[in-house]
Design a protein around this motif. Structure first.
Motif, mmCIF file in Angstrom:
data_model
loop_
_atom_site.group_PDB
_atom_site.id
_atom_site.type_symbol
_atom_site.label_atom_id
_atom_site.label_comp_id
_atom_site.label_asym_id
_atom_site.label_seq_id
_atom_site.Cartn_x
_atom_site.Cartn_y
_atom_site.Cartn_z
ATOM 1 N N LYS A 1 0.835 -1.216 0.000
ATOM 2 C CA LYS A 1 0.000 0.000 0.000
ATOM 3 C C LYS A 1 0.860 1.253 0.000
ATOM 4 N N ALA A 2 1.904 1.229 0.870
ATOM 5 C CA ALA A 2 2.797 2.388 0.972
ATOM 6 C C ALA A 2 3.529 2.627 -0.350
ATOM 7 N N GLU A 3 3.948 1.539 -1.005
ATOM 8 C CA GLU A 3 4.645 1.661 -2.295
ATOM 9 C C GLU A 3 3.729 2.244 -3.367
ATOM 10 N N VAL A 4 2.507 1.758 -3.397
ATOM 11 C CA VAL A 4 1.530 2.271 -4.366
ATOM 12 C C VAL A 4 1.280 3.753 -4.119
ATOM 13 N N LYS A 5 1.200 4.136 -2.843
ATOM 14 C CA LYS A 5 0.970 5.544 -2.496
ATOM 15 C C LYS A 5 2.137 6.411 -2.937
ATOM 16 N N ARG A 6 3.382 5.915 -2.702
ATOM 17 C CA ARG A 6 4.578 6.660 -3.131
ATOM 18 C C ARG A 6 4.590 6.836 -4.643
ATOM 19 N N GLU A 7 4.242 5.762 -5.361
ATOM 20 C CA GLU A 7 4.212 5.841 -6.833
ATOM 21 C C GLU A 7 3.189 6.867 -7.311
ATOM 22 N N LYS A 8 2.055 6.917 -6.649
ATOM 23 C CA LYS A 8 1.023 7.888 -7.026
ATOM 24 C C LYS A 8 1.498 9.315 -6.790
ATOM 25 N N VAL A 9 2.164 9.523 -5.635
ATOM 26 C CA VAL A 9 2.684 10.870 -5.310
ATOM 27 C C VAL A 9 3.740 11.283 -6.319
ATOM 28 N N THR A 10 4.656 10.356 -6.656
ATOM 29 C CA THR A 10 5.720 10.642 -7.626
ATOM 30 C C THR A 10 5.122 10.976 -8.994
ATOM 31 N N LYS A 11 4.143 10.172 -9.401
ATOM 32 C CA LYS A 11 3.493 10.395 -10.696
ATOM 33 C C LYS A 11 2.777 11.744 -10.726
ATOM 34 N N ARG A 12 2.128 12.070 -9.620
ATOM 35 C CA ARG A 12 1.428 13.358 -9.551
ATOM 36 C C ARG A 12 2.416 14.521 -9.608
ATOM 37 N N ASP A 13 3.555 14.364 -8.905
ATOM 38 C CA ASP A 13 4.578 15.422 -8.923
ATOM 39 C C ASP A 13 5.156 15.600 -10.328
ATOM 40 N N GLU A 14 5.381 14.472 -11.007
ATOM 41 C CA GLU A 14 5.903 14.546 -12.375
ATOM 42 C C GLU A 14 4.912 15.241 -13.309
ATOM 43 N N GLN A 15 3.642 14.928 -13.147
ATOM 44 C CA GLN A 15 2.615 15.574 -13.974
ATOM 45 C C GLN A 15 2.573 17.074 -13.715
ATOM 46 N N ARG A 16 2.679 17.448 -12.456
ATOM 47 C CA ARG A 16 2.686 18.876 -12.112
ATOM 48 C C ARG A 16 3.892 19.580 -12.728
ATOM 49 N N GLU A 17 5.039 18.891 -12.677
ATOM 50 C CA GLU A 17 6.267 19.480 -13.237
ATOM 51 C C GLU A 17 6.135 19.668 -14.744
ATOM 52 N N ARG A 18 5.537 18.662 -15.418
ATOM 53 C CA ARG A 18 5.345 18.780 -16.867
ATOM 54 C C ARG A 18 4.387 19.926 -17.208
ATOM 55 N N VAL A 19 3.349 20.041 -16.431
ATOM 56 C CA VAL A 19 2.388 21.143 -16.659
ATOM 57 C C VAL A 19 3.066 22.487 -16.440
ATOM 58 N N LYS A 20 3.898 22.550 -15.399
ATOM 59 C CA LYS A 20 4.609 23.794 -15.100
ATOM 60 C C LYS A 20 5.562 24.160 -16.234
ATOM 61 N N GLU A 21 6.304 23.162 -16.717
ATOM 62 C CA GLU A 21 7.240 23.412 -17.824
ATOM 63 C C GLU A 21 6.491 23.857 -19.076
ATOM 64 N N PHE A 22 5.372 23.193 -19.339
ATOM 65 C CA PHE A 22 4.583 23.551 -20.514
ATOM 66 C C PHE A 22 4.061 24.983 -20.403
ATOM 67 N N THR A 23 3.550 25.317 -19.221
ATOM 68 C CA THR A 23 3.016 26.677 -19.002
ATOM 69 C C THR A 23 4.113 27.714 -19.126
ATOM 70 N N THR A 24 5.292 27.428 -18.568
ATOM 71 C CA THR A 24 6.425 28.362 -18.649
ATOM 72 C C THR A 24 6.865 28.537 -20.099
ATOM 73 N N GLY A 25 6.903 27.433 -20.854
ATOM 74 C CA GLY A 25 7.298 27.502 -22.268
ATOM 75 C C GLY A 25 6.321 28.335 -23.076
ATOM 76 N N VAL A 26 5.044 28.141 -22.829
ATOM 77 C CA VAL A 26 4.027 28.931 -23.541
ATOM 78 C C VAL A 26 4.176 30.403 -23.212
ATOM 79 N N ALA A 27 4.397 30.685 -21.936
ATOM 80 C CA ALA A 27 4.550 32.087 -21.508
ATOM 81 C C ALA A 27 5.787 32.710 -22.145
ATOM 82 N N ASP A 28 6.900 31.950 -22.174
ATOM 83 C CA ASP A 28 8.131 32.466 -22.780
ATOM 84 C C ASP A 28 7.936 32.731 -24.273
ATOM 85 N N ARG A 29 7.245 31.795 -24.956
ATOM 86 C CA ARG A 29 7.003 31.986 -26.383
ATOM 87 C C ARG A 29 6.091 33.185 -26.638
ATOM 88 N N ALA A 30 5.138 33.332 -25.741
ATOM 89 C CA ALA A 30 4.233 34.473 -25.892
ATOM 90 C C ALA A 30 4.987 35.787 -25.719
#
Length: 203
Positions: free
Chosen positions: A145-174
């Motif tokens: 259970k703990a491992e599954v929870k860690r994987e979910k947190v890591t995956k969520r953090d990675e998704q947030r980071e990708r969204v942040k990078e995408f948003t920053t890239g769009v802003a820079d291009r704009a």
């Protein structure tokens, strides 16, 4: 008058004799009457004595768990026969992780059921081996259970980071697009001004 007295004596004697005869007949017929009563009773439907039925005691209540020997003693006291049955190691599971050695975990028939006196009652109990295996299974389940929870947190953090990078890239291009447009517009305006200056003034 003498005849009257004689008649009374005769009548009284008859009554006494009658009473004596009836009493003698009653005594003589008493065994016969008892036999008839017994015959009638035998022919009537037999009533079930409630004492012949026993309610199964609470043997595996979570609030007051019992050891096997205690459960056997209780069943014996109420007129039932205990048949111990050990839980197999292959049946180990999380539900047994907090039990103690020889704890009764189930009974068949269940508690509160009414059964005939002398009925066998199956008592299921756990050993320390089953308890240890159950605790191991629980520990593995918790680790998973703990491992599954860690994987979910890591995956969520990675998704947030990708969204942040995408948003920053769009802003820079704009921003880069706005700067380019800003550079183009003043250049065109300067040329227009030069052309305006070269043109002769209208009269």
């Amino acid at each position: 008058m003498a005849s009257s007295k004689s008649s009374n004596k005769s009548s009284g004697g008859n009554i006494v004799g009658l009473i004596t005869t009836v009493a003698g007949a009653a005594v003589a017929l008493a065994p016969v009457a008892d036999k008839i009563t017994d015959e009638v009773k035998n022919r009537l439907p037999q009533k079930i004595d409630k004492k012949e039925f026993v309610s199964i005691p609470a043997l595996c209540d979570k609030s007051f768990p019992l050891k096997l020997e205690q459960a056997v003693e209780i069943l014996t006291d109420v007129g039932l026969k205990a048949i111990p049955s050990e839980v197999l190691i292959s049946e180990a599971g999380i539900r047994y992780k907090n039990c103690f050695d020889t704890q009764v975990v189930d009974s068949k028939p269940k508690s509160k059921q009414k059964v005939a006196a002398g009925t066998p009652v199956l008592l299921r109990y756990v050993t320390q081996e089953v308890i240890s295996e159950s605790q191991r299974i629980f520990s593995e389940a918790e680790a998973h259970k703990a491992e599954v929870k860690r994987e979910k947190v890591t995956k969520r953090d990675e998704q947030r980071e990708r969204v942040k990078e995408f948003t920053t890239g769009v802003a820079d291009r704009a921003k880069a697009g706005i700067t380019s447009i800003g550079k183009i517009i003043p250049t065109r305006t300067t040329k227009q001004k030069e052309q305006e200056n070269d043109e002769p003034a209208s009269e």
